[in-house]
Each structure stands twice: as C-alpha cells, then as structure tokens.
Design a protein around this motif. Sequence first.
Motif, PDB file in Angstrom:
ATOM      1  N   ALA A  69       0.812  -1.221   0.000  1.00 27.08           N
ATOM      2  CA  ALA A  69       0.000   0.000   0.000  1.00 27.08           C
ATOM      3  C   ALA A  69       0.844   1.270   0.000  1.00 27.08           C
ATOM      4  CB  ALA A  69      -0.924  -0.005   1.221  1.00 27.08           C
ATOM      5  N   ALA A  70       2.189   1.126   0.009  1.00 34.63           N
ATOM      6  CA  ALA A  70       3.042   2.302   0.197  1.00 34.63           C
ATOM      7  C   ALA A  70       3.163   3.152  -1.070  1.00 34.63           C
ATOM      8  CB  ALA A  70       4.428   1.859   0.643  1.00 34.63           C
ATOM      9  N   VAL A  71       3.306   4.456  -0.887  1.00 39.29           N
ATOM     10  CA  VAL A  71       3.606   5.314  -2.040  1.00 39.29           C
ATOM     11  C   VAL A  71       5.101   5.600  -2.102  1.00 39.29           C
ATOM     12  CG1 VAL A  71       1.330   6.397  -2.036  1.00 39.29           C
ATOM     13  CG2 VAL A  71       3.221   7.483  -0.793  1.00 39.29           C
ATOM     14  N   LEU A  72       5.780   5.352  -0.985  1.00 38.81           N
ATOM     15  CA  LEU A  72       7.205   5.648  -0.913  1.00 38.81           C
ATOM     16  C   LEU A  72       7.806   4.786   0.195  1.00 38.81           C
ATOM     17  CD1 LEU A  72       9.006   7.998  -2.249  1.00 38.81           C
ATOM     18  CD2 LEU A  72       8.968   8.988   0.047  1.00 38.81           C
ATOM     19  N   ALA A  73       9.043   4.339  -0.017  1.00 38.60           N
ATOM     20  CA  ALA A  73       9.654   3.516   1.027  1.00 38.60           C
ATOM     21  C   ALA A  73      11.118   3.876   1.210  1.00 38.60           C
ATOM     22  CB  ALA A  73       9.516   2.032   0.685  1.00 38.60           C
ATOM     23  N   ILE A  74      11.595   3.634   2.421  1.00 40.33           N
ATOM     24  CA  ILE A  74      13.011   3.853   2.723  1.00 40.33           C
ATOM     25  C   ILE A  74      13.536   2.610   3.441  1.00 40.33           C
ATOM     26  CG2 ILE A  74      14.675   5.222   4.046  1.00 40.33           C
ATOM     27  CD1 ILE A  74      12.798   7.620   3.741  1.00 40.33           C
ATOM     28  N   ALA A  75      14.630   2.070   2.926  1.00 40.74           N
ATOM     29  CA  ALA A  75      15.269   0.939   3.603  1.00 40.74           C
ATOM     30  C   ALA A  75      16.416   1.475   4.430  1.00 40.74           C
ATOM     31  CB  ALA A  75      15.760  -0.075   2.573  1.00 40.74           C
ATOM     32  N   ALA A  76      16.318   1.299   5.740  1.00 37.59           N
ATOM     33  CA  ALA A  76      17.326   1.880   6.641  1.00 37.59           C
ATOM     34  C   ALA A  76      17.840   0.818   7.599  1.00 37.59           C
ATOM     35  CB  ALA A  76      16.718   3.062   7.396  1.00 37.59           C
ATOM     36  N   THR A  77      18.012  -0.398   7.107  1.00 36.68           N
ATOM     37  CA  THR A  77      18.588  -1.431   7.978  1.00 36.68           C
ATOM     38  C   THR A  77      20.092  -1.495   7.709  1.00 36.68           C
ATOM     39  OG1 THR A  77      18.625  -3.372   6.527  1.00 36.68           O
ATOM     40  CG2 THR A  77      16.490  -2.755   7.489  1.00 36.68           C
ATOM     41  N   ASP A  78      20.821  -2.161   8.594  1.00 40.93           N
ATOM     42  CA  ASP A  78      22.259  -2.283   8.329  1.00 40.93           C
ATOM     43  C   ASP A  78      22.578  -3.625   7.669  1.00 40.93           C
ATOM     44  OD1 ASP A  78      21.726  -3.848  10.480  1.00 40.93           O
ATOM     45  OD2 ASP A  78      22.923  -2.676  11.915  1.00 40.93           O
ATOM     46  N   ASP A  79      21.539  -4.277   7.155  1.00 44.09           N
ATOM     47  CA  ASP A  79      21.724  -5.576   6.497  1.00 44.09           C
ATOM     48  C   ASP A  79      21.485  -5.394   5.002  1.00 44.09           C
ATOM     49  OD1 ASP A  79      21.374  -8.086   5.359  1.00 44.09           O
ATOM     50  OD2 ASP A  79      20.496  -8.935   7.217  1.00 44.09           O
ATOM     51  N   ARG A  80      22.561  -5.504   4.222  1.00 46.22           N
ATOM     52  CA  ARG A  80      22.418  -5.178   2.805  1.00 46.22           C
ATOM     53  C   ARG A  80      21.446  -6.130   2.110  1.00 46.22           C
ATOM     54  NH1 ARG A  80      25.719  -4.216  -2.408  1.00 46.22           N
ATOM     55  NH2 ARG A  80      24.809  -2.208  -3.007  1.00 46.22           N
ATOM     56  N   ASP A  81      21.362  -7.377   2.571  1.00 44.80           N
ATOM     57  CA  ASP A  81      20.428  -8.322   1.947  1.00 44.80           C
ATOM     58  C   ASP A  81      18.985  -7.879   2.138  1.00 44.80           C
ATOM     59  OD1 ASP A  81      22.281  -9.942   0.850  1.00 44.80           O
ATOM     60  OD2 ASP A  81      22.404 -11.304   2.587  1.00 44.80           O
ATOM     61  N   VAL A  82      18.697  -7.450   3.343  1.00 44.75           N
ATOM     62  CA  VAL A  82      17.332  -6.961   3.597  1.00 44.75           C
ATOM     63  C   VAL A  82      17.074  -5.742   2.720  1.00 44.75           C
ATOM     64  CG1 VAL A  82      15.772  -5.963   5.312  1.00 44.75           C
ATOM     65  CG2 VAL A  82      17.305  -7.831   5.960  1.00 44.75           C
ATOM     66  N   ASN A  83      18.051  -4.822   2.711  1.00 47.86           N
ATOM     67  CA  ASN A  83      17.879  -3.609   1.903  1.00 47.86           C
ATOM     68  C   ASN A  83      17.637  -3.973   0.441  1.00 47.86           C
ATOM     69  OD1 ASN A  83      18.226  -2.060   4.157  1.00 47.86           O
ATOM     70  ND2 ASN A  83      20.366  -1.517   3.721  1.00 47.86           N
ATOM     71  N   ARG A  84      18.368  -4.962  -0.029  1.00 47.70           N
ATOM     72  CA  ARG A  84      18.227  -5.391  -1.430  1.00 47.70           C
ATOM     73  C   ARG A  84      16.816  -5.929  -1.673  1.00 47.70           C
ATOM     74  NH1 ARG A  84      22.693  -6.563  -4.404  1.00 47.70           N
ATOM     75  NH2 ARG A  84      23.893  -7.164  -2.555  1.00 47.70           N
ATOM     76  N   ARG A  85      16.300  -6.675  -0.703  1.00 50.64           N
ATOM     77  CA  ARG A  85      14.944  -7.235  -0.866  1.00 50.64           C
ATOM     78  C   ARG A  85      13.897  -6.125  -0.880  1.00 50.64           C
ATOM     79  NH1 ARG A  85      12.520 -10.465   2.562  1.00 50.64           N
ATOM     80  NH2 ARG A  85      13.950 -10.368   4.316  1.00 50.64           N
TER      81      ARG A  85
END
Length: 476
Positions: free
Chosen positions: A72-88
């Motif tokens: 449902a998001a119009v915009l998202a930010i990945a701010a974890t320190d795990d690059r795999d999660v960020n990639r997903r």
Amino acid sequence: MDYFPIFLKLQGRPCVVVGGGDVALRKVRLLRQAGARVTVVAPELVAELAELADQGEIAHRAGEFAEADLDAAVLAIAATDDRDVNRRVAAAGEARRVPVNVVDDAELSGYITPAIVDRSPLVIAVSTGGGVPVLARLVRARLESLIPASFGALAGFAARFRDVVKARFDDVEARRTFWESVLEGPIADAVVAGNVEAAEAQMAQRLAEPDKPSGAVYLVGAGPGNPDLLTFRALRLMQQADVVLYDSLVAKELLELVRRDAERVFVGKQRANHTLPQEDINQLMVRLAKEGKRVLRLKGGDPFTFGRGGEEIEELAARGIAFEVVPGITSASGAAAYAGIPLTHRDYAQSVTFVTGHKKDGSIDLDWPALTRPQQTVVVYMGLSTARELCAAFIEHGKAADTPAAIVEAATTTRQRTLTGTLSTLPDAIDAAAIKSPAIIIVGEVVSLASRLAWYRGGNPGAGEGSKVQNGERGE
Ligand code: SAH
C-alpha cells in the motif's frame, strides 16, 4: 542530470520505513515533517521510535520485512544495516513501482534524498547525485547561512499578495520587477522583523504607486574590524545597500564586502575632527531614505555601544522613516576574546563596566568610587589619549598600583597588538610601543589570564613580527 528533482506530496499518505534504528528514526522524522503516515517495519525499535509508536504517531509492524509490506506504500526507505534486507526492499519496490531509497546506497536506490534547507514554504533541496553527500551538506550549510531563518514568513506573506499583484500588473516583466523590489526591500525587512502591519501598509502604498520605492535606513554594527566577525544580517544588508555611510572605525576589508555599485559616503568621525557634524549625518540619512534608497549606516563595533546609534535613529523615528538596528560585536568583546582576557570570571570579576575615557569639559568625568570597587573589570573605550591620566586616576581613587591592566590596539584585525602590565606600568609601555588608535583599555585582575589564554597572534604571515603579545612587568 542523473536524477529528476521533484517535491512529493505526502500529506496523509502511507510511507514505509524498514529498520528500527537511529538512521530509521531520522528518516521517520523527515517523512513526518512532510505529513506522511509512516509505518516502521522492524523486529525492534530504538526508544524514540517506540515512543512515537506508543503515542500513535507512527505505526509499527513488528517483525522481519516482507514484500507485502510495500503493497500500500507510495514511498519507502530501507534503513537497515543488512544489505540483503535492503536489497529485498529495493526489489519489492521495483516490482510494485514503489520508489525505494536505500540509505547511503545509491546503487540500490530508486531515488535519493537531498540535503534540505527548510524555510517552509520555501524548501531548497541539494543533491550531488548521491556521489558526494558531504559536498551537498557543505552547500546546504552555505545556503543556511545565506538565507535568513525568517524567509519562510516572507514566502507566506508574499503568497497572500500573489493574486492582487497579478491583477495589478498584466505585464510579466513588470510583475517580476515589482516582486524583486518587494522581496529585497524594506517591505521584506518589515516582515522579517515581525512587523506585518507596517509591511502591509507599505505594500498597499507600493501597489498604488509602484514607481515610488520606499527607502529605509539600516544602522549596522560592523564589529571590531575582522570581517569574519560580521553578522549574517550585516553582510546581507551590505550586499543590498544603495548607499553606505561609514566612518573611520570601519575597516577597509569590511568596505570591500559592500555591494560594488553602492555609493560610498565617508562621514568621518575621529575625536575632535568630525568630518560631518552629527546633525548633517542625520539629515543626509533622512534625505536619502526619502529618495527611496536603502541606506546602510555602517558603524564600528556595536551601534548602541558608544556609537551614537540612539541619536541617529531618533531623528529617523521622528520623521517616520523605516529603520532597523543590527547589533555588532563591540570592541570590548572583540578585544577581550582575541587577547585572552575574559571580561568576567568566577574568581576575579563578577561584573564588567564599559566607560569612555573621552574628556568632557577638560576632565575625565567618571564615577570613580564605583569603578575602583574590587571584583570587577573596567573597559575603557576612547581612552588612548588619556591613558596616563586614567591609570593615575584609578590609583588615586584607591586601586592598587599593581592592578593588572592591558591595552589592545586594532583588536581582532591582523594589526592587533596587546600590551599587558599594571596601572603603573601601562602608560610608559603604551608610549614605548607607540600604540595607535583604535585601542581599548581593560583594567582588572582578569588581565592576568592573558598570559595563559591569549591564542590570537594576528599579523600577516611573513610580516616578521611573530607573536604580538607583549607582557610588561607586573609591579615595579
Ligand atoms: N561602537 C564602537 C565604539 C565606538 S567608540 C564599539 O562598539 O566598539 C571608539 C572606540 O572604540 C575607540 O576609541 C576604541 O577604544 C574602541 N575600538 C573600536 N574598534 C576597536 C578595535 N578594533 N580595537 C580596539 N579598540 C577599538
């Protein structure tokens, strides 16, 4: 252009931040400033985020990131320190056409977040394409210093007149000229000073007679001489002025910062050698302002400290001319800081008094019983030519002859010289060093700290004088 800049409307719209740490917190704050409805996806939250969630300010979806989080998001930010999660997160966004920013990872990001100068509704975004964020921040810092904090209020004020001005001027060019003169002139200054009523009245007058600009006088303190010690406000006004009236205390280096095509008028003022009598200066300011000029009255130090600033604006106030006063660093503060002499100190001085050593009717007319009390610092402006009498008078009225005393010449500039000694040694030291004006005298125990706290060496590199701090002997 590698990126296309836009301003997104996020009021009430769902945005997702993945990650529950401090970086996520910063991003959440920003999104919330833009009114976004934020959901944070993370197994755990830092205290501040947890608090926001408890207060219902944000939603918390506790757990690992799942692709459906972006549905449902119009915009998202990945701010974890795990690059795999960020990639997903990035991939999930890509699949759903939801723009995703991965913090500090331009490669994974579908958009990048700029450095922001926020003077809402005026917002400036700066980007280096994600390549050199530090540079973007430096640019931002410059803009922060260039753009007054109150520009937001100004933008709001101008927006209210948009339609009226549009109706008044059909011609786009005329409209632009009008707005320029409003946004850079006394009307803007009145808004910035919180004087909205005066600004509205001037605006009405300008709309009635667009070719008759309203003038104003800016009484500006230029500080003790070092251009770095100007205030932002002083510098901005120097760059906008039509006419500058200055006197001998204003350093050449400072005048170079004045707008190049501004008219410069030297109005003198040295002791007993007033080039223009005060009354004439007052009349000149009135006349120029009435012609619609932006008059900058540049003063050494602070205009309200032995600067006759009060007298100069009294006339303006009486004649209903718009004026503003900009404080400057007074030479006592400048000299004290640059000579390593704190004006107050818990052990030595609980108060400081500024006086003038200027003679009135042939004598130095000062409240000696007050000035010779212990535990205080006395700073004497305009005391060079009477230094010997001054020091003698301090002693005569009960100060110990070995009370520390200093004189600082051309404080804060590259020509600064500091002499320290005592009430009994200072006069001879002044003669021996041939101290010249402008110079300021500081009397009190705090002067003894200079030997340890002086940090400024002044001087032009290569001038060969090295340290200019000279210590006279304390005592006889
Ligand atoms: N309005 C000014 C003071 C004007 S009276 C201010 O706030 O500083 C002039 C006196 O100021 C001079 O005689 C001198 O005592 C002092 N003064 C001004 N500039 C100075 C400087 N750079 N170094 C030392 N004294 C200074």
